[in-house]
Design an enzyme around this catalytic site. Sequence first.
Site, PDB file in Angstrom:
ATOM      1  CG  HIS A 129      -0.203   0.064   2.536  1.00 14.62           C
ATOM      2  ND1 HIS A 129       0.391  -1.047   3.096  1.00 14.62           N
ATOM      3  CD2 HIS A 129       0.023   1.090   3.407  1.00 14.62           C
ATOM      4  CE1 HIS A 129       0.947  -0.726   4.247  1.00 14.62           C
ATOM      5  NE2 HIS A 129       0.748   0.571   4.459  1.00 14.62           N
ATOM      6  CG  ASP A 131       1.866   5.110   4.750  1.00 16.88           C
ATOM      7  OD1 ASP A 131       1.412   3.969   4.943  1.00 16.88           O
ATOM      8  OD2 ASP A 131       2.986   5.486   5.161  1.00 16.88           O
ATOM      9  CG  HIS A 284       5.157   0.999   3.020  1.00 19.23           C
ATOM     10  ND1 HIS A 284       4.600   2.175   2.547  1.00 19.23           N
ATOM     11  CD2 HIS A 284       4.625   0.811   4.247  1.00 19.23           C
ATOM     12  CE1 HIS A 284       3.789   2.673   3.459  1.00 19.23           C
ATOM     13  NE2 HIS A 284       3.771   1.858   4.497  1.00 19.23           N
ATOM     14  NE  ARG A 299       2.923   6.058   9.495  1.00 15.75           N
ATOM     15  CZ  ARG A 299       1.939   5.283   9.058  1.00 15.75           C
ATOM     16  NH1 ARG A 299       2.213   4.177   8.407  1.00 15.75           N
ATOM     17  NH2 ARG A 299       0.684   5.612   9.299  1.00 15.75           N
TER      18      ARG A 299
END
Length: 313
Positions: A129, A131, A284, A299
């Site tokens: 996907h 993000d 990723h 993150r």
Amino acid sequence: PLAAAAAAAAAAGHNLLRGGSAATEALPAVRALGWEVVPTAEALGAELLGPDLSRLGANELAAIREALLAYEVLFFREQHGFAPEHHRALAAHFGGFQHHPAYPHVDAHPEITILENDRDRPSLIEKWHTDMTFRPEPPLGSILHGVIIPPGGKGDTEFLSMAAAYEALPIALRRRLGGLLAEHSFEHGFKESLAQPGGRERLGQALRDNPPVVHPVVRTHPESGRQSLFVNGLFTTKILGVDPAESEALLAQLCEHMEQERFRCRFRWRPDSVAFWDNRLTQHRPVNDYWPEHRKLQRITIDGDRPFYRPQA
């Protein structure tokens, strides 16, 4: 001028940046600091040797931008002093912050999302996907810090170059895809979480705040001008303007194409490692081979712009 030089390196020199000292020589801002670039794979990715992410000035930040545009995802090791305030400062150079509606955050740092899994909290994300493409303006990129890493070399993250995947398509298919639009859905991407007991109650506000959105199937990078595929198996539900069967077949064809090994790189986490990827050019996925071990990453997701497609001459 530095941004223009970085874009030129990404657009004109991309295919020349794969080997040894030539990789560093092609990036003048990186070379000026004495850093070294170690490419990770043919399609994308590089480890940047030399930076201390807790001590960054204007020249260092310009060099990171230059390398990011050239390699799409950067990796940094041995960042022992990388605290939340440094994480925030690095990300703030590239834009504002996006807050994820489905995950907790670091105390006093709502911009830093905690991605944590263990025996009682297995990872539910398996698919490739990009993000947060369920947002009208998906992120520019994300900076991920490895805090707790499973032993034995487990819990890697894999990345895909959507630019390399696009460039490898037959010319006729590239022409067909140019200008097509696709729908992206938060509800579709988080269907496993929503199906858990209490999931719809816990994520109800996120559902209301994130109705389906539409993005181009091929995206033009706003800095380098490079074209890339901008659909993914997690959030993309359909291609508009074609019948449902054709949409399903075309999405399946694109996903099968883009997931080939030749468009991948793989990052093996160690504690105090950091990854920074350009969300406009990459996909990723986590390698979920570590359950029931504990894995914790933090993150920051950086504000982006509305995707667009600009035909190339």
